[in-house]
Design an enzyme around this catalytic site. Structure first.
Site, mmCIF file in Angstrom:
data_model
loop_
_atom_site.group_PDB
_atom_site.id
_atom_site.type_symbol
_atom_site.label_atom_id
_atom_site.label_comp_id
_atom_site.label_asym_id
_atom_site.label_seq_id
_atom_site.Cartn_x
_atom_site.Cartn_y
_atom_site.Cartn_z
ATOM 1 N N SER A 19 0.869 -1.176 0.000
ATOM 2 C CA SER A 19 0.000 0.000 0.000
ATOM 3 C C SER A 19 0.906 1.226 0.000
ATOM 4 O O SER A 19 1.752 1.359 0.892
ATOM 5 C CB SER A 19 -0.868 0.013 1.261
ATOM 6 O OG SER A 19 -1.646 -1.147 1.292
ATOM 7 N N TRP A 55 -4.698 -7.322 4.272
ATOM 8 C CA TRP A 55 -3.997 -8.413 3.613
ATOM 9 C C TRP A 55 -3.534 -9.458 4.597
ATOM 10 O O TRP A 55 -3.510 -9.199 5.786
ATOM 11 C CB TRP A 55 -2.799 -7.849 2.846
ATOM 12 C CG TRP A 55 -1.812 -7.126 3.688
ATOM 13 C CD1 TRP A 55 -0.819 -7.687 4.444
ATOM 14 C CD2 TRP A 55 -1.696 -5.695 3.900
ATOM 15 N NE1 TRP A 55 -0.093 -6.715 5.074
ATOM 16 C CE2 TRP A 55 -0.605 -5.490 4.767
ATOM 17 C CE3 TRP A 55 -2.403 -4.585 3.420
ATOM 18 C CZ2 TRP A 55 -0.197 -4.224 5.190
ATOM 19 C CZ3 TRP A 55 -2.003 -3.339 3.836
ATOM 20 C CH2 TRP A 55 -0.921 -3.155 4.707
HETATM 21 P P1 FAD Z 1 7.098 -14.036 1.048
HETATM 22 O O1 FAD Z 1 8.294 -14.594 0.394
HETATM 23 O O2 FAD Z 1 5.947 -13.721 0.205
HETATM 24 O O3 FAD Z 1 6.707 -14.931 2.246
HETATM 25 C C1 FAD Z 1 5.470 -14.715 2.925
HETATM 26 C C2 FAD Z 1 5.608 -15.229 4.348
HETATM 27 O O4 FAD Z 1 5.857 -16.626 4.324
HETATM 28 C C3 FAD Z 1 6.782 -14.605 5.104
HETATM 29 O O5 FAD Z 1 6.376 -14.348 6.420
HETATM 30 C C4 FAD Z 1 7.843 -15.675 5.068
HETATM 31 O O6 FAD Z 1 8.738 -15.571 6.161
HETATM 32 C C5 FAD Z 1 6.987 -16.932 5.132
HETATM 33 N N1 FAD Z 1 7.647 -18.121 4.562
HETATM 34 C C6 FAD Z 1 8.616 -18.191 3.625
HETATM 35 N N2 FAD Z 1 8.962 -19.465 3.393
HETATM 36 C C7 FAD Z 1 8.176 -20.234 4.183
HETATM 37 C C8 FAD Z 1 8.051 -21.629 4.397
HETATM 38 N N3 FAD Z 1 8.798 -22.506 3.744
HETATM 39 N N4 FAD Z 1 7.131 -22.069 5.275
HETATM 40 C C9 FAD Z 1 6.352 -21.194 5.946
HETATM 41 N N5 FAD Z 1 6.435 -19.856 5.800
HETATM 42 C C10 FAD Z 1 7.329 -19.385 4.929
HETATM 43 N N6 FAD Z 1 3.228 -5.523 3.644
HETATM 44 C C11 FAD Z 1 3.875 -4.499 4.240
HETATM 45 O O7 FAD Z 1 4.840 -4.732 4.971
HETATM 46 N N7 FAD Z 1 3.468 -3.196 4.051
HETATM 47 C C12 FAD Z 1 2.424 -2.865 3.259
HETATM 48 O O8 FAD Z 1 2.101 -1.683 3.102
HETATM 49 C C13 FAD Z 1 1.717 -3.929 2.608
HETATM 50 N N8 FAD Z 1 0.666 -3.672 1.807
HETATM 51 C C14 FAD Z 1 0.021 -4.687 1.182
HETATM 52 C C15 FAD Z 1 -1.063 -4.397 0.356
HETATM 53 C C16 FAD Z 1 -1.714 -5.410 -0.298
HETATM 54 C C17 FAD Z 1 -2.884 -5.098 -1.196
HETATM 55 C C18 FAD Z 1 -1.278 -6.750 -0.121
HETATM 56 C C19 FAD Z 1 -1.979 -7.880 -0.825
HETATM 57 C C20 FAD Z 1 -0.230 -7.055 0.710
HETATM 58 C C21 FAD Z 1 0.449 -6.028 1.359
HETATM 59 N N9 FAD Z 1 1.546 -6.305 2.175
HETATM 60 C C22 FAD Z 1 2.186 -5.271 2.809
HETATM 61 C C23 FAD Z 1 2.117 -7.676 2.293
HETATM 62 C C24 FAD Z 1 3.197 -7.854 1.206
HETATM 63 O O9 FAD Z 1 2.582 -7.910 -0.072
HETATM 64 C C25 FAD Z 1 4.010 -9.138 1.350
HETATM 65 O O10 FAD Z 1 3.146 -10.231 1.448
HETATM 66 C C26 FAD Z 1 4.926 -9.142 2.535
HETATM 67 O O11 FAD Z 1 5.766 -8.023 2.527
HETATM 68 C C27 FAD Z 1 5.819 -10.397 2.522
HETATM 69 O O12 FAD Z 1 6.518 -10.467 1.301
HETATM 70 P P2 FAD Z 1 7.876 -11.270 1.174
HETATM 71 O O13 FAD Z 1 8.173 -11.452 -0.272
HETATM 72 O O14 FAD Z 1 8.946 -10.671 2.020
HETATM 73 O O15 FAD Z 1 7.515 -12.661 1.821
#
Ligand code: FAD
Length: 675
Positions: free
Chosen positions: A439, A675
């Protein structure tokens, strides 16, 4: 002034031309694919023609936003083909012309895997189809269908799209050959729900349609051909560039349109750590759009394109015996015209692992079962089949330990590499990396060409397993490097990107329009609720109102509820709020809940209740409510607080208060970005 015959003729010709243009661009407009379908498949891409030309009798449609439905569709397609000999194809609604969909043949079985996004909305790629079904479709008497919905029960309109599609097909006379099923991401049971639906589906195919079931074997849809002469030094070889235009460098890359198939490579001009904590981190980033025509409006989402960390790539390569192949270049050939090549080729194995495959997320039981045939020895095969066939063992030994694909396979095989797994299988069975949405925390009025992001970094230890989020750790790496903090990152990334294109801190991004918007009249009061990073778009809203006030516009009351653990640890933008208050004066209030500073935990929903009478008065004067952040509990608890306030202050039942809030939602006076 009277119009003569010539005027009328000119007007008529212009009207026809404009209408023709509108119809061409709006009604099932030109397909926009993220994959690379062969030229033959796209030539005359009317779906019914493609089905006929390629002799297909089973079509798996998917409405996918984050890639899960697409991933399920691809797996289902392979399984239906291998188990039942069906001639399958997967269909992204936005890839095909569906104008004569209502004439689909009775001999074609149609499977719909439909995700619900946001507030009961279809995904972007299914939007037009759903609108057509709702408003324009007549009878669908020849359609044979089954639907599986992918949703999240923490949202009020759980699986709205899947349910509606299933019902609309029935109302329009279509024949359901297997029961509707749905999966719940909110409870974390999506995979298991899908497996249960699939088991029932297979029973229906056998019992109702008399299809014969065979044992599951892997049939590749792609053929990988390693190149004897191409190397990474060749200009046409992909190093993992976001799309082909970034390889060829053709066209002006600063001019859009930018979307999920073509991002803008944006410089990051400023980064900052927002938490004051040894073990938790939240990064503020500023993307610089100047020099490009990428624009946003306050409340929109920005999608950040990911790449995997060095450590996770190495473990994955080790698990599949690919360490020596990372620089080898290959081509992919589709064995069927309807199969799309998922990323630009020729490409190296290393580039695929870094930029295109979701190698770290949780493993599914389905994946373990499908890979069993490629186990490195008999005992690993037995072990993978044991865990794959036993829900409880899978939960205890894989899920609860948060093992990713590589770690799970190495545990199962006792460290032996799974070298006989074809890379085609890996490409076809593992989800493809998808952009993550954030966001936007800036205001387009205040900073037209800068997008602010506020992202909490996902990294935790589960037992001995280090579990990291892909994008947030990439962002943290950038912050560390840019500010030369000397901090040691949890995992490391190649920040220079393909051919050094991401160097000097750049990342590919695109903007997704959102419906989370301030009232058009700035004098309308607003109640903002955003604990943690939920405050991101609300900061954008407050900055917008500050700007309006500074420019002499009369601005209504702005009441913000913010929550975090401690005032001295994770209070986001702590120093900014007093400055906003200076400009907005008494029309701005911030109410904070610090959950770990008191014996009894205090959250935003409690702080809202403390302001009962004020909130009721604001709502009576037409205030809008905005709730942003955690979808699992916060949004529901906050809504319950508002219902309680309405009930107590207005002397109505909580049920009636709930109805009132729902009516606010339909009038856009109660908006959620969760989310
Ligand atoms: P990912 O790689 O997508 O992993 C997701 C989660 O799974 C993590 O906690 C990770 O540690 C865990 N994970 C990884 N591997 C494993 C495994 N093998 N087993 C279990 N768990 C595991 N986030 C914000 O911080 N700020 C925002 O403003 C924000 N706005 C958003 C708005 C929208 C509309 C949406 C849909 C989401 C928003 N998010 C926001 C969330 C953001 O999109 C991400 O999902 C978040 O930052 C995590 O992304 P990542 O790639 O770091 O983690």
């Amino acid at each position: 002034m009277a119009l003569d015959t010539l005027d009328f003729a000119v007007i008529l010709v212009l009207t026809v031309a404009i209408l023709a243009y509108i119809v061409k661009t709006n009604f099932f407009s030109e397909p926009k694919s993220t994959g690379f379908l062969s030229a033959d498949a796209l030539a005359g891409n009317n779906l019914l023609d493609v089905i006929k030309k390629n002799n297909k009798n089973a079509v798996i449609f998917y409405g996918s936003q984050t890639g899960t439905a697409e991933d399920y569709a691809s797996k289902l397609s392979k399984e239906l083909s291998a188990r039942f000999g069906l001639k399958t194809m997967t269909v992204d609604f936005s890839d095909y012309d569906l104008t004569n969909f209502d004439s689909i043949s009775e001999d074609t079985l149609c499977f719909f895997l439909m995700a619900t996004y946001g507030e009961g909305e279809p995904t972007d790629n299914a939007n037009e189809f759903c609108e057509w079904l709702e408003n324009d479709a007549d009878t669908l008497s020849t359609l044979k269908f089954t639907v599986f919905g992918l949703g999240n029960s923490t949202y009020e309109l759980y699986n709205a799209v899947g349910k509606k599609l299933d019902q609309q097909f029935e109302e329009k006379g279509a024949e359901r050959f297997a029961d509707y099923g749905e999966g719940d991401d909110g409870k974390g049971t999506l995979d298991e729900d899908f497996l249960t639906w699939k088991d029932n589906l297979f029973e229906s195919l056998k019992n109702n349609l008399n299809l014969e079931e065979h044992e599951l074997t892997y049939e590749p849809g792609l053929r990988l051909e390693e190149s004897d002469f191409l190397t990474l030094a060749d200009d046409n070889v992909s190093h993992g560039e976001p799309d082909k235009t970034y390889i060829t460098g053709s066209g002006d890359l600063s001019k859009g349109p930018f979307d999920h198939s073509h991002p803008y490579l944006s410089p990051i001009k400023y980064t900052k750590e927002l938490f004051n904590s040894k073990d938790r981190s939240c990064v503020h980033l500023e993307f610089d759009l100047s020099g490009s025509n990428l624009r946003y409006s306050t409340g929109d989402h920005v999608a950040i394109w990911p790449s995997n960390s060095n450590e996770n790539i190495l473990t994955f390569a080790k698990a599949f015996g690919l360490e020596d192949k990372l620089d080898t270049v290959f081509e992919l050939v589709a064995l069927d015209l309807t199969i799309s090549i998922p990323f630009p080729t020729p490409i190296s194995y290393g580039a695929v692992l870094r930029h295109h495959l979701e190698i770290t997320g949780p493993v599914s039981r389905q994946f373990l079962l499908s890979i069993a045939g490629f186990a490195p020895d008999a005992s690993s095969k037995k072990e993978v089949a044991r865990i794959g066939n036993d829900k409880k063992a899978f939960a205890e030994e894989i899920t609860h330990k948060s093992l990713n694909i590589a770690d799970a396979l190495l545990v199962i095989s006792d460290g032996k590499p799974w070298s006989s797994v074809p890379f085609e299988f890996i490409i076809e069975s593992i989800s493809h990396l998808q952009p993550r949405y954030y966001s936007i925390s800036s205001s387009s009025l205040t900073e037209k060409t800068t997008i602010n992001v506020t992202a909490v970094v996902e990294a935790e230890k589960v037992g001995s397993q280090l579990v990291t989020g892909v994008v947030t750790n990439l962002l943290k790496n950038i912050e560390i490097e840019q500010n030369k903090t000397g901090e040691k990152p949890v995992v490391t990334y190649d920040l220079s990107g393909p051919r050094g294109k991401f160097s000097k801190f750049k990342l590919p991004i695109h903007v997704r329009k959102s419906t989370f918007k301030l009232p058009t009249n700035p004098s309308t009061p607003v109640i903002l609720v955003g604990p943690g990073t939920g405050v991101a778009p609300l900061r954008g809203f407050v900055r917008e109102r500050v700007n309006q006030k500074q420019n002499g516009t009369s601005v209504g009351e702005t009441v913000l509820f913010y929550g975090c653990r401690r005032s001295d640890e994770d209070f986001l933008y702590k120093d900014e709020w007093p400055q906003y208050a200076k400009t907005l004066g008494s029309s701005f209030e911030i109410h904070t809940a610090f959950s770990r500073e008191t014996e009894k935990k205090v959250y935003v929903q409690h702080k809202i209740l403390e302001q009962s009478s004020k909130i009721n008065k604001l709502l009576e004067s037409g205030a809008f409510i905005y709730v942003c952040g955690d979808a699992s509990r916060m949004a529901r608890d906050v809504q319950a607080s508002f219902a309680k306030i309405l009930s107590q202050e207005r002397g109505i039942s909580e049920e009636k208060a709930g109805d009132l809030l729902r009516s606010y939602k339909t009038q856009n006076r109660y908006q959620e970005d969760v989310w």
